[in-house]
Design a protein around this motif. Structure first.
Motif, PDB file in Angstrom:
ATOM      1  N   UNK A  28       0.837  -1.211   0.000  1.00 51.49           N
ATOM      2  CA  UNK A  28       0.000   0.000   0.000  1.00 51.49           C
ATOM      3  C   UNK A  28       0.866   1.252   0.000  1.00 51.49           C
ATOM      4  N   UNK A  29       1.895   1.266   0.849  1.00 51.53           N
ATOM      5  CA  UNK A  29       2.754   2.446   0.937  1.00 51.53           C
ATOM      6  C   UNK A  29       3.520   2.665  -0.368  1.00 51.53           C
ATOM      7  N   UNK A  30       4.035   1.585  -0.926  1.00 53.06           N
ATOM      8  CA  UNK A  30       4.792   1.706  -2.176  1.00 53.06           C
ATOM      9  C   UNK A  30       3.909   2.272  -3.285  1.00 53.06           C
ATOM     10  N   UNK A  79       3.962  18.764   0.263  1.00 51.60           N
ATOM     11  CA  UNK A  79       2.573  18.503   0.685  1.00 51.60           C
ATOM     12  C   UNK A  79       2.234  17.025   0.491  1.00 51.60           C
ATOM     13  N   UNK A  80       2.688  16.474  -0.652  1.00 50.70           N
ATOM     14  CA  UNK A  80       2.425  15.056  -0.921  1.00 50.70           C
ATOM     15  C   UNK A  80       3.116  14.190   0.131  1.00 50.70           C
ATOM     16  N   UNK A  81       4.326  14.572   0.521  1.00 54.59           N
ATOM     17  CA  UNK A  81       5.052  13.793   1.531  1.00 54.59           C
ATOM     18  C   UNK A  81       4.346  13.857   2.888  1.00 54.59           C
ATOM     19  N   UNK A  82       3.770  15.018   3.205  1.00 55.40           N
ATOM     20  CA  UNK A  82       3.002  15.128   4.456  1.00 55.40           C
ATOM     21  C   UNK A  82       1.823  14.160   4.448  1.00 55.40           C
ATOM     22  N   UNK A  83       1.149  14.094   3.298  1.00 54.47           N
ATOM     23  CA  UNK A  83       0.001  13.179   3.195  1.00 54.47           C
ATOM     24  C   UNK A  83       0.471  11.729   3.302  1.00 54.47           C
ATOM     25  N   UNK A  84       1.636  11.442   2.711  1.00 55.87           N
ATOM     26  CA  UNK A  84       2.176  10.083   2.789  1.00 55.87           C
ATOM     27  C   UNK A  84       2.522   9.731   4.234  1.00 55.87           C
ATOM     28  N   UNK A  87      -0.438   8.705   5.960  1.00 50.97           N
ATOM     29  CA  UNK A  87      -0.822   7.359   5.521  1.00 50.97           C
ATOM     30  C   UNK A  87       0.020   6.291   6.224  1.00 50.97           C
ATOM     31  N   UNK A  88       1.334   6.546   6.344  1.00 49.77           N
ATOM     32  CA  UNK A  88       2.195   5.583   7.054  1.00 49.77           C
ATOM     33  C   UNK A  88       1.667   5.412   8.472  1.00 49.77           C
ATOM     34  N   UNK A  89       1.404   6.550   9.132  1.00 49.63           N
ATOM     35  CA  UNK A  89       0.977   6.476  10.524  1.00 49.63           C
ATOM     36  C   UNK A  89      -0.294   5.661  10.667  1.00 49.63           C
ATOM     37  N   UNK A  90      -1.283   5.906   9.809  1.00 52.66           N
ATOM     38  CA  UNK A  90      -2.546   5.187   9.979  1.00 52.66           C
ATOM     39  C   UNK A  90      -2.378   3.712   9.594  1.00 52.66           C
TER      40      UNK A  90
END
Ligand SMILES: [Zn+2]
Length: 346
Positions: A28-30, A79-84, A87-90
């Motif tokens: 999912x992360x990749x 901004x995209x990295x912040x969203x990622x 996502x990692x955290x959740x």
């Protein structure tokens, strides 16, 4: 005491199932990272090509800083990295919670498989809920702390690549493409770290919950056994640690990043538990015996030529293959002893 084939089977199934949960998070992360890069690459390419058209040399820092299109693209990347990071955290927190819950159930089944037939114990999962919740909460905090620098570090790495520049080709488009590949590499540095965090923190949550469940059953247990997957992809450290017995109070297995070893609870002997019965034979495979019986090619694949030569000559012992090391900002782990250190001690 009696590690039957059923015990080993249950332990293997348990860690394989945990591995599947982790692999899903990794996938999912990749995928999210690839998608995020795809979304910014066009604006970045356009900005670079325009900057490079007619340029005699790679633009200086001031020119780069003043270019609105380029800065806009970099800000979008951040901004995209912040969203990622969110996502990692959740994703990782959810997986850790699932695995901690699973670990408690797995331990019960593995312990029961070692007891005489008909002596299965009551389900303890409800008693363990508070410990499981605490492990999940601690893991979430760690993930938050570990992922905090991700955006900043990837952003810094991308800006550093831009300032460093690349040799100008005749065609601005080729030059831009080469820079883009450097930028993508910097952007993906965040992904590599995210995947390491995902793999190690989720599995550690599983191991901690296993330890809590084992502690809860300490009355019937003598300790835990380090179980590795004994195949040609396993590292020498995990091969060497396999089968070692540890006190219940000892955390672990302190595997290296990517390691998927597990701690299997070992019950006391049936006589010590008050059963006047002969118990079946212990079936934990001896890793060194198994290794020595492997085809040469596989031995080489696991150990590498230099290490294997030392081992063949008897210059090092089986246990020398793994070494505990301390790590900055992370827990201790058992990793393969570097060949230069083996030569020194041999
Ligand atoms: Zn391992």
């Amino acid at each position: 005491m009696a590690f039957t084939s059923r015990t080993l089977g249950l332990a293997r199934v348990a860690i394989t199932a945990a591995g599947r949960v982790i692999d899903n998070v990794v996938r999912t992360l990749t995928a999210a990272w690839v998608k995020a890069w795809d979304a910014i690459v066009e604006a970045l390419t356009a900005a670079l090509e325009r900057l490079l058209t007619g340029a005699q040399q790679w633009p200086g820092r001031r020119t780069l800083d003043r270019d609105h299109a380029l800065q806009g693209a970099l800000n979008d990347a951040a901004t995209a990295l912040d969203a990622l990071t969110d996502l990692i955290r959740s994703q990782v927190s959810a997986a850790a919670s699932t695995l901690a819950q699973q670990a408690a159930r797995d331990q019960a089944a593995i312990i029961d498989s070692q007891l005489p037939p008909g002596e299965q114990r009551a389900d303890r999962t409800a008693f363990l809920q508070r410990a499981i919740d605490a492990i999940t909460a601690r893991t979430r905090q760690r993930i938050t702390a570990l992922t905090r620098p991700l955006t900043r570090d990837a952003d810094t790495a991308m800006r550093r690549e831009l300032v460093r520049g690349v040799t100008l080709g005749r065609n601005p488009r080729d030059t831009a493409r080469r820079m883009l590949s450097n930028l993508e590499h910097a952007f993906n540095g965040g992904l590599n770290r995210a995947l390491t965090i995902a793999r190690t923190e989720t599995l550690d949550a599983y191991r901690q919950a296993a330890a809590a469940a084992q502690e809860d059953s300490r009355g019937v247990l003598s300790g835990w056994i380090w179980l590795a997957k004994l195949d040609s992809r396993g590292c020498p450290a995990c091969w060497a640690m396999h089968g070692t017995e540890h006190p219940l109070t000892e955390p672990g297995p302190l595997g290296h990043p990517q390691c998927r070893c597990s701690r299997a609870p070992r019950t006391k002997s049936w006589r010590d538990l008050g059963f006047d019965l002969d118990e079946p034979e212990d079936l934990i495979p001896d890793a060194e015996t198994l290794f020595r019986a492997l085809p040469r090619e596989q031995q080489l694949q696991i150990m590498g030529a230099a290490r294997l030569a030392l081992f063949d000559q008897g210059a090092i012992a089986w246990r020398d293959l793994a070494r505990r090391r301390s790590n900055d900002g992370w827990r201790d782990d058992f990793a393969v002893t570097p060949v230069r250190d083996l030569t020194r001690s041999a």
